[in-house]
Design a protein around this motif. Structure first.
Motif, short mmCIF file in Angstrom:
data_model
loop_
_atom_site.label_atom_id
_atom_site.label_comp_id
_atom_site.label_asym_id
_atom_site.label_seq_id
_atom_site.Cartn_x
_atom_site.Cartn_y
_atom_site.Cartn_z
N ALA A 169 0.83 -1.21 0.00
CA ALA A 169 0.00 0.00 0.00
C ALA A 169 0.86 1.26 0.00
CB ALA A 169 -0.95 0.00 1.21
N VAL A 170 1.54 1.46 -1.12
CA VAL A 170 2.42 2.61 -1.28
C VAL A 170 2.23 3.16 -2.70
CG1 VAL A 170 4.19 1.77 0.34
CG2 VAL A 170 4.33 1.13 -2.08
N PRO A 171 2.60 4.43 -2.92
CA PRO A 171 2.52 4.98 -4.28
C PRO A 171 3.54 4.32 -5.21
CG PRO A 171 3.19 6.68 -2.69
CD PRO A 171 3.01 5.42 -1.93
N PRO A 172 3.32 4.44 -6.53
CA PRO A 172 4.16 3.71 -7.50
C PRO A 172 5.63 4.15 -7.56
CG PRO A 172 2.62 5.17 -8.62
CD PRO A 172 2.22 5.16 -7.18
N ASP A 173 5.95 5.28 -6.92
CA ASP A 173 7.35 5.72 -6.93
C ASP A 173 8.03 5.43 -5.58
OD1 ASP A 173 5.89 7.49 -5.44
OD2 ASP A 173 6.71 9.31 -6.38
N HIS A 174 7.35 4.71 -4.72
CA HIS A 174 7.89 4.37 -3.39
C HIS A 174 8.93 3.25 -3.53
CE1 HIS A 174 7.92 2.79 0.73
NE2 HIS A 174 7.40 3.96 1.11
N PRO A 175 10.02 3.30 -2.76
CA PRO A 175 11.05 2.25 -2.85
C PRO A 175 10.50 0.83 -2.63
CG PRO A 175 11.75 3.99 -1.33
CD PRO A 175 10.40 4.38 -1.83
N ASP A 176 9.40 0.69 -1.90
CA ASP A 176 8.83 -0.64 -1.64
C ASP A 176 7.75 -1.04 -2.63
OD1 ASP A 176 10.28 -1.56 0.68
OD2 ASP A 176 9.31 0.07 1.77
N SER A 177 7.51 -0.22 -3.65
CA SER A 177 6.48 -0.55 -4.62
C SER A 177 6.95 -1.67 -5.55
CB SER A 177 6.15 0.70 -5.45
OG SER A 177 5.47 0.33 -6.64
N ASN A 178 6.13 -2.72 -5.67
CA ASN A 178 6.46 -3.80 -6.60
C ASN A 178 6.42 -3.29 -8.04
OD1 ASN A 178 6.94 -5.76 -4.70
ND2 ASN A 178 4.83 -6.51 -4.68
N TYR A 179 5.47 -2.39 -8.31
CA TYR A 179 5.40 -1.81 -9.65
C TYR A 179 6.69 -1.06 -9.98
CZ TYR A 179 4.37 1.35 -13.44
OH TYR A 179 4.45 2.05 -14.62
N ARG A 180 7.17 -0.29 -9.01
CA ARG A 180 8.39 0.50 -9.25
C ARG A 180 9.55 -0.41 -9.64
NH1 ARG A 180 12.76 2.43 -5.98
NH2 ARG A 180 13.49 4.46 -6.69
N MET A 181 9.70 -1.51 -8.93
CA MET A 181 10.79 -2.45 -9.23
C MET A 181 10.64 -3.02 -10.65
SD MET A 181 11.84 -5.76 -9.58
CE MET A 181 10.95 -7.05 -8.70
N ALA A 182 9.44 -3.50 -10.95
CA ALA A 182 9.21 -4.11 -12.27
C ALA A 182 9.36 -3.09 -13.38
CB ALA A 182 7.83 -4.75 -12.32
N ASN A 183 8.94 -1.86 -13.10
CA ASN A 183 9.05 -0.81 -14.11
C ASN A 183 10.51 -0.47 -14.38
OD1 ASN A 183 7.71 1.10 -15.85
ND2 ASN A 183 8.53 2.66 -14.49
N ALA A 184 11.29 -0.36 -13.30
CA ALA A 184 12.70 -0.01 -13.46
C ALA A 184 13.47 -1.14 -14.14
CB ALA A 184 13.30 0.30 -12.09
N ALA A 185 13.20 -2.38 -13.75
CA ALA A 185 13.98 -3.51 -14.27
C ALA A 185 13.53 -3.93 -15.66
CB ALA A 185 13.88 -4.69 -13.31
N LEU A 186 12.25 -3.72 -15.97
CA LEU A 186 11.68 -4.33 -17.19
C LEU A 186 10.81 -3.40 -18.03
CD1 LEU A 186 11.05 -6.90 -18.89
CD2 LEU A 186 9.24 -7.41 -17.25
N LEU A 187 9.72 -2.95 -17.41
CA LEU A 187 8.66 -2.33 -18.22
C LEU A 187 9.12 -1.07 -18.95
CD1 LEU A 187 5.76 -2.87 -15.65
CD2 LEU A 187 6.43 -4.31 -17.58
N SER A 188 9.97 -0.28 -18.29
CA SER A 188 10.43 0.97 -18.91
C SER A 188 11.42 0.70 -20.03
CB SER A 188 11.08 1.86 -17.85
OG SER A 188 12.22 1.22 -17.32
N LYS A 189 11.86 -0.55 -20.16
CA LYS A 189 12.91 -0.85 -21.14
C LYS A 189 12.44 -1.63 -22.35
CE LYS A 189 16.50 -0.70 -17.72
NZ LYS A 189 17.03 -1.48 -16.62
N VAL A 190 11.16 -1.97 -22.38
CA VAL A 190 10.65 -2.79 -23.49
C VAL A 190 9.45 -2.11 -24.14
CG1 VAL A 190 11.52 -4.93 -22.47
CG2 VAL A 190 9.16 -4.20 -21.99
#
Ligand code: 6PG
Length: 257
Positions: free
Chosen positions: A83-104
């Motif tokens: 339960a955190v915003p998408p730019d929070h260090p604990d956001s699962n979305y943030r991790m997936a976006n940084a590692a994958l989604l933003s690059k494909v």
């Protein structure tokens, strides 16, 4: 690599280390995606949170696998979110976006993140279920069947945000639920429920590290452990446990359940 296909579920694959796990997982994801697109013209996947899948996502985001993935036919969901915003260090979305989604080249309209920042978590869970229904075109009361759900496991046997002893483990109706996990660093979370996970065509656990060995043994060899990860058993699908050698260390010759 040792691979053991059982006549009963689950299928357990043990590889040398975390790097081999990421390679094996990423290649398996491409294979499942290509087959799903060939059969049904699209690939639906739910990503796992936590740290373990990060290197898998990075492999998918780099050559040669990036070019092999049918991104334009891929629909991405998340199995759980804090339960955190998408730019929070604990956001699962943030991790997936940084590692994958933003690059494909996956269309933004085909990435559905859970609104962890929503004021009312129950509303957010219901919204996510609705978003899923729209993509899958599922009928009322019918659970979507993902082509692939990726999962991790914590040392307490939790998976997604299904924690030991949680009332959500008894959920039979809702596909997504808001939960409170007192033991977790971010206790307020949203998660896929067991009925949704178990409706998938394929579920793949990614588990690495010696600290997981004990719980891997409990989940895979002890009947009635009651641990959430042991309740994952797709009704009409395949269940794969991808482990590195340290995580599989206590399995030994023990029989799989
Ligand atoms: C989460 C997860 C969770 C995770 C396990 C393992 O959002 O926390 O989806 O179920 O997969 O806690 O996490 P690690 O891979 O970091 O050990």
């Amino acid at each position: 690599m040792m691979s053991t296909a059982m006549d009963a579920k689950p299928e357990i694959t043990v590889v040398d280390d975390a790097a081999a796990l990421a390679d094996t997982a990423a290649r398996a994801i491409v294979e499942i995606a290509v087959a799903a697109v060939a059969a049904r013209r699209r690939f639906t996947v739910a990503l796992a949170g936590g740290n373990t899948p990060r290197t898998t996502y990075e492999r998918l985001a780099a050559a040669p696998l990036r070019e092999q993935m049918p991104w334009d036919r891929t629909w991405i969901f998340f199995g759980d979110e804090r339960a955190v915003p998408p730019d929070h260090p604990d956001s699962n979305y943030r991790m997936a976006n940084a590692a994958l989604l933003s690059k494909v080249q996956v269309p933004a309209s085909q990435v559905a993140r859970i609104r962890g920042e929503a004021e009312d978590a129950d509303v957010s869970a219901a919204e996510y279920a609705r978003a899923m229904t729209e993509v899958f075109g599922s009928r009322r009361g019918e659970l979507p069947s993902f082509d692939l759900i990726l999962l991790g496991m914590g040392i307490d046997g939790h998976t997604a945000s299904l924690f030991p002893g949680s009332p959500v483990l008894k959920e039979v109706f809702r596909p997504v639920a808001a939960v409170h996990a007192a033991a977790a660093s971010i206790p307020q979370r949203l998660t896929f429920t067991l009925p949704l996970i178990n409706a998938a065509a394929r579920v793949m656990f990614l588990v690495a590290g010696a600290e997981k060995a004990k719980v891997v043994k409990a989940v895979l060899t002890e009947t009635g452990s009651g641990l959430p990860a042991s309740m994952v058993s797709p009704t009409n699908g395949r269940l794969t446990w991808l482990l590195d050698r340290p995580a599989a260390a206590l399995l030994g010759a023990a029989k799989s359940r």
